[in-house]
Design a protein around this motif. Structure first.
Motif, PDB file in Angstrom:
ATOM      1  N   LEU A 193      11.956  -6.969   4.682  1.00 60.20           N
ATOM      2  CA  LEU A 193      12.242  -5.558   4.939  1.00 60.20           C
ATOM      3  C   LEU A 193      11.526  -4.705   3.909  1.00 60.20           C
ATOM      4  CD1 LEU A 193      13.901  -3.252   6.306  1.00 60.20           C
ATOM      5  CD2 LEU A 193      15.718  -3.775   4.659  1.00 60.20           C
ATOM      6  N   ARG A 194      10.757  -3.717   4.378  1.00 54.22           N
ATOM      7  CA  ARG A 194      10.027  -2.834   3.478  1.00 54.22           C
ATOM      8  C   ARG A 194      10.209  -1.383   3.927  1.00 54.22           C
ATOM      9  NH1 ARG A 194       4.359  -6.212   2.336  1.00 54.22           N
ATOM     10  NH2 ARG A 194       5.380  -8.252   2.213  1.00 54.22           N
ATOM     11  N   ALA A 195      10.362  -0.500   2.965  1.00 52.75           N
ATOM     12  CA  ALA A 195      10.532   0.925   3.253  1.00 52.75           C
ATOM     13  C   ALA A 195       9.959   1.720   2.098  1.00 52.75           C
ATOM     14  CB  ALA A 195      12.011   1.262   3.455  1.00 52.75           C
ATOM     15  N   GLY A 196       9.566   2.965   2.386  1.00 53.42           N
ATOM     16  CA  GLY A 196       9.003   3.763   1.306  1.00 53.42           C
ATOM     17  C   GLY A 196       8.631   5.166   1.725  1.00 53.42           C
ATOM     18  N   THR A 197       8.240   5.926   0.747  1.00 51.16           N
ATOM     19  CA  THR A 197       7.716   7.280   0.895  1.00 51.16           C
ATOM     20  C   THR A 197       6.390   7.314   0.149  1.00 51.16           C
ATOM     21  OG1 THR A 197       8.676   8.193  -1.131  1.00 51.16           O
ATOM     22  CG2 THR A 197      10.110   8.096   0.814  1.00 51.16           C
ATOM     23  N   PRO A 198       5.676   8.428   0.172  1.00 46.38           N
ATOM     24  CA  PRO A 198       4.435   8.484  -0.616  1.00 46.38           C
ATOM     25  C   PRO A 198       4.636   8.262  -2.110  1.00 46.38           C
ATOM     26  CG  PRO A 198       4.437  10.215   1.026  1.00 46.38           C
ATOM     27  CD  PRO A 198       5.801   9.595   1.071  1.00 46.38           C
ATOM     28  N   ASP A 199       5.852   8.420  -2.597  1.00 46.87           N
ATOM     29  CA  ASP A 199       6.090   8.289  -4.044  1.00 46.87           C
ATOM     30  C   ASP A 199       6.679   6.943  -4.457  1.00 46.87           C
ATOM     31  OD1 ASP A 199       5.164  10.887  -4.658  1.00 46.87           O
ATOM     32  OD2 ASP A 199       7.089  11.723  -4.045  1.00 46.87           O
ATOM     33  N   VAL A 200       7.551   6.376  -3.636  1.00 51.85           N
ATOM     34  CA  VAL A 200       8.213   5.128  -4.005  1.00 51.85           C
ATOM     35  C   VAL A 200       8.283   4.200  -2.795  1.00 51.85           C
ATOM     36  CG1 VAL A 200       9.618   6.182  -5.821  1.00 51.85           C
ATOM     37  CG2 VAL A 200      10.515   6.040  -3.490  1.00 51.85           C
ATOM     38  N   ASP A 234      -4.144   6.048  -5.973  1.00 50.26           N
ATOM     39  CA  ASP A 234      -4.878   5.100  -6.811  1.00 50.26           C
ATOM     40  C   ASP A 234      -4.023   4.376  -7.841  1.00 50.26           C
ATOM     41  OD1 ASP A 234      -7.306   5.928  -5.564  1.00 50.26           O
ATOM     42  OD2 ASP A 234      -7.317   7.710  -6.859  1.00 50.26           O
ATOM     43  N   THR A 235      -2.706   4.612  -7.830  1.00 46.98           N
ATOM     44  CA  THR A 235      -1.849   4.048  -8.867  1.00 46.98           C
ATOM     45  C   THR A 235      -0.634   3.381  -8.255  1.00 46.98           C
ATOM     46  OG1 THR A 235      -2.522   5.843 -10.352  1.00 46.98           O
ATOM     47  CG2 THR A 235      -0.607   4.537 -11.005  1.00 46.98           C
ATOM     48  N   ARG A 236      -0.307   2.208  -8.785  1.00 42.62           N
ATOM     49  CA  ARG A 236       0.909   1.502  -8.356  1.00 42.62           C
ATOM     50  C   ARG A 236       1.537   0.809  -9.553  1.00 42.62           C
ATOM     51  NH1 ARG A 236       2.464  -3.748  -5.842  1.00 42.62           N
ATOM     52  NH2 ARG A 236       0.358  -4.564  -6.195  1.00 42.62           N
ATOM     53  N   ILE A 237       2.836   1.024  -9.745  1.00 38.67           N
ATOM     54  CA  ILE A 237       3.618   0.322 -10.759  1.00 38.67           C
ATOM     55  C   ILE A 237       4.788  -0.342 -10.039  1.00 38.67           C
ATOM     56  CG2 ILE A 237       4.998   0.524 -12.857  1.00 38.67           C
ATOM     57  CD1 ILE A 237       3.383   2.986 -13.578  1.00 38.67           C
ATOM     58  N   GLU A 252      -1.391  -1.277 -11.408  1.00 39.33           N
ATOM     59  CA  GLU A 252      -2.728  -1.240 -10.829  1.00 39.33           C
ATOM     60  C   GLU A 252      -3.182   0.215 -10.755  1.00 39.33           C
ATOM     61  OE1 GLU A 252      -2.526  -3.077  -7.030  1.00 39.33           O
ATOM     62  OE2 GLU A 252      -2.135  -5.090  -7.818  1.00 39.33           O
ATOM     63  N   HIS A 253      -4.389   0.466 -11.225  1.00 40.93           N
ATOM     64  CA  HIS A 253      -4.902   1.838 -11.207  1.00 40.93           C
ATOM     65  C   HIS A 253      -6.384   1.807 -10.877  1.00 40.93           C
ATOM     66  CE1 HIS A 253      -5.424   6.037 -12.024  1.00 40.93           C
ATOM     67  NE2 HIS A 253      -6.259   5.813 -13.035  1.00 40.93           N
ATOM     68  N   LYS A 286       0.841  -1.184   0.000  1.00 40.54           N
ATOM     69  CA  LYS A 286       0.000   0.000   0.000  1.00 40.54           C
ATOM     70  C   LYS A 286       0.885   1.246   0.000  1.00 40.54           C
ATOM     71  CE  LYS A 286      -3.867  -2.164   2.460  1.00 40.54           C
ATOM     72  NZ  LYS A 286      -4.758  -2.090   3.651  1.00 40.54           N
ATOM     73  N   ARG A 287       0.302   2.337  -0.467  1.00 37.02           N
ATOM     74  CA  ARG A 287       1.048   3.580  -0.521  1.00 37.02           C
ATOM     75  C   ARG A 287       1.370   4.084   0.891  1.00 37.02           C
ATOM     76  NH1 ARG A 287      -0.613   9.603  -2.589  1.00 37.02           N
ATOM     77  NH2 ARG A 287       1.428  10.195  -3.418  1.00 37.02           N
ATOM     78  N   TYR A 288       2.603   4.528   1.081  1.00 37.29           N
ATOM     79  CA  TYR A 288       3.010   5.078   2.363  1.00 37.29           C
ATOM     80  C   TYR A 288       2.444   6.491   2.508  1.00 37.29           C
ATOM     81  CZ  TYR A 288       6.381   1.336   3.298  1.00 37.29           C
ATOM     82  OH  TYR A 288       6.972   0.123   3.562  1.00 37.29           O
TER      83      TYR A 288
END
Length: 674
Positions: free
Chosen positions: A168-175, A217-220, A253-254, A141-143
């Motif tokens: 291990l998972r890490a992220g920002t709202p963009d990546v 709403d978008t994930r690549i 996914e969009h 899911k988006r951070y």
């Protein structure tokens, strides 16, 4: 941040809201669907592969070949009757003896969710799912803000069992990025009589994913994975000396909230396996065996596929998922021996193509909430399956080009194809003023013969057999009830089916060669389960599974049908710690078809029933740490499953009719979540 206080439940928080520390009975969450967390500790000892995990779900059994890499069986059906997708892609094994089923390349704890859909009651996930569909899935899911999470575990147990897992998972709202890996190892286990079973294994897997989330709403996502290992087998004259696996994938996914065209998803995937079998890496060649010298067989399979699906939501009550999917795979093989041996080094031998198989399908699945308590789910799909076989044997006195070949050995290439329709319709009704759902559905599916039925070790790899074997046609009725309130969760499901051109493997005896043939069959069975809160801290659970099959053409039972089985569990859980027991009971099985089977194993004769008692316990050290432990087969019983592979006579091991199950097994697991 890391919380160091034990996770005691307070007076305002019902204890039943906490998940069980040790899972012993995954339950059917909704009609014909089981959704379970593969990261949670479970008894028997947490799984080493996908089949090991699935056998804890009612209706599943596993054909044991050694310590790991067994073959999953759902409702008595194995092989490609059970459609298995890993991250949305197909992973096909390459061994003609089925040493490496798709689940051999799955490490369950690296996934967030496992979904089982029983029967031909969906069309969304590829062709041929007459027994059911299994999805090993990861969730991303988006951070909302920059963050990092760690999910890991350590496991130790009898027979040198030790596992290590990290996610291990890490992220920002963009990546975002994700890296996971695991390693699992065990030595030969002992059965209840103290006899060693040739069953050691060692395997590792690693995966990485990089995703872009430009909005909510978008994930690549781009992903890649790799793994390898070894496994000793008690059922074969060879062991698995290599399970090399490479994978890559691209997903889109969009979501379009509020629009009729509300969702689009697309995926491309690539899976490659290179599997080596030999009789010298994990054992010594026996001079008295059929393979007295050091020998090796190397097989590989390259699968490329994709899927695109769109969701249309015309109203809140009516939605449609439609799209297309397809895949193609190529199998190759080469043989030889080790470097410096009596046979040429297998790594220097040229690859020989065995088969090319592929399918392309269109599907649509409609969900309609007809009224407040009434739903209708239906779907249809059409697939075009194609296969090409290479170097197929010709019968004696075959005519080619107007000239008789006599008894001269020759091989030809040939192709065939089929159009395979499938569909289902299911009605669901919630009873008024009661937490009860009734459902009834009928499904139809055609399944094309798979690689092992056409080209496997026990197939007749001749041109006439290749052209003669017909697709299976299964028509099945599924009915059931779901009950769910605060104290009791219960379900019962039953099925009744007719299978035209059911594919049976005849293993052959003496001078009779093994081959696959079509028969007409009837199948029936069902599963039931309940979880009941006896009080604030006591919980009881029970499950029941039964499968039946009849070969109508030959007036004998269908082979490889598991016996009636029940599991009874009792747990005491304070919220901080728990202790529980599991009693698994299997009845005797006298309905057998000796010499017949599936692509994995054959009926070896009647089997006796057995009961196995196990204990487990757990402690929630903190929000981040959970410690669990268990003793499987507490009374060290010697037993073997009815659905099983035959053991072979190995030097230094006690030979049994079936591969015996492990005796008393101790294990301890530490889960870390931050």
């Amino acid at each position: 941040m890391l919380a160091l206080a034990p996770a005691y439940a307070d007076q305002d928080t019902p204890l039943q809201t906490l998940p069980p520390i040790v899972v012993t009975a995954p339950m059917q969450e909704k009609p014909l669907t089981v959704i379970t967390d593969p990261k949670a500790p479970r008894q028997p000892v947490p799984a080493s592969d996908g089949a090991d995990f699935l056998k804890t779900i009612p209706g599943f059994s596993t054909i044991r070949k050694g310590g790991s890499n067994g073959d999953p069986v759902l409702r008595g059906m194995a092989g490609s009757r059970l459609n298995i997708l890993v991250d949305g892609g197909q992973v096909g094994g390459g061994c003609p003896s089925r040493m490496d089923p798709p689940t051999a390349y799955v490490s369950p704890q690296l996934y967030d969710r496992v979904t089982v859909i029983k029967g031909p009651q969906t069309v969304l996930y590829g062709p041929g799912n007459s027994a059911g569909t299994v999805l090993f899935e990861r969730d991303f899911k988006r951070y909302a803000s920059p963050g990092i999470s760690v999910d890991g575990s350590l496991l130790g147990g009898s027979a040198g069992r030790n596992d290590q897992t990290i996610d291990l998972r890490a992220g920002t709202p963009d990546v975002y990025m994700a890296v996971d890996a695991n390693h699992t190892h065990a030595q030969d286990y002992k059965d209840g009589d103290g006899n060693h079973v040739h069953s050691s294994w060692d395997r590792w897997n690693a995966n990485a994913a990089l995703g872009w989330t430009p909005d909510d709403d978008t994930r690549i996502e781009l992903s890649a994975g790799k793994g390898n290992g070894q496994a000793a087998y008690a059922f074969s004259g060879m062991d698995g000396a290599q399970f090399l696996h490479d994978s890559a994938g691209l997903k889109l996914e969009h979501e379009r909230p509020g629009a009729i065209f509300s969702r689009i998803e697309a995926q491309l995937y690539y899976n490659y396996i290179d599997h080596v079998m030999d009789n010298y890496t994990l054992r010594h060649p026996s001079p008295s065996s059929m393979m007295p010298m050091a020998m090796a067989s190397d097989v590989d399979r390259r699968t490329v596929g994709g899927r695109v699906a769109a969701t249309f939501a015309w109203t809140e009550a009516l939605s449609l998922v439609t799209g297309m999917d397809g895949s193609t795979s190529i199998n190759r093989s080469r043989m030889g021996g080790p470097a410096g041996g009596r046979l040429p080094d297998y790594r220097d031998q040229p690859w020989q193509r065995d088969a090319r198989m592929g399918s392309l399908g269109l599907f649509g699945e409609l969900s309609w909430n007809m009224a407040e308590r009434d739903r209708l789910i239906s779907g249809a799909r059409m697939d075009r399956a194609q296969v090409r076989g290479y170097d197929l044997a010709l019968p004696a006195n075959a005519i080619m080009g107007g000239m008789s070949m006599g008894n001269v050995a020759a091989g030809v290439d040939a192709s065939r194809s089929s159009t395979l329709p499938a569909g289902f319709v299911r009605y669901e009704h919630d009873l008024a003023a009661q937490p009860v759902t009734f459902y009834a559905g009928i499904g139809y599916v055609q399944r094309f013969p798979d690689y092992w039925e056409l080209f496997g070790r026990h197939a007749d790899k001749s041109l006439p057999s290749f052209l003669r074997l017909q697709p299976e046609q299964t028509t099945q009725l599924d009915v059931g009830l779901q009950y769910n309130d605060t104290r009791l969760k219960a379900w019962v499901s039953g099925y009744l089916g007719v299978v035209h051109d059911f594919i049976v493997m005849d293993y052959g005896t003496g001078m009779t060669a093994s081959q696959a043939s079509n028969v007409n069959a009837r199948i029936a069975g069902g599963e039931a389960g309940l979880v009941y809160s006896l009080g604030a801290r006591w919980k009881a659970d029970a499950t029941l599974a039964w499968a039946w099959g009849q070969n109508q053409s030959e007036h004998r039972p269908l082979p490889q049908m598991p016996p009636l089985e029940t599991r009874l569990g009792l747990t005491y859980d304070t919220g901080a710690w728990s202790v529980g027991g599991l009693w698994r009971i299997a009845a005797a099985q006298h309905r057998v078809a000796v010499g017949q089977g599936n692509i994995v194993g054959q009926d070896l004769g009647p089997s006796g029933g057995f009961g196995v008692f196990s204990l487990n316990g757990g402690y929630r050290v903190s929000r981040a740490l959970t410690l669990s432990a268990g003793i499987d087969n507490l009374f060290d019983k010697t037993y073997a499953e009815h659905v099983n592979a035959a053991s072979v006579g190995l030097v230094g091991y006690v030979n049994t009719v079936r591969v015996n199950e492990p005796g008393r097994t101790l294990w301890m697991k530490l889960d870390i979540k931050y």
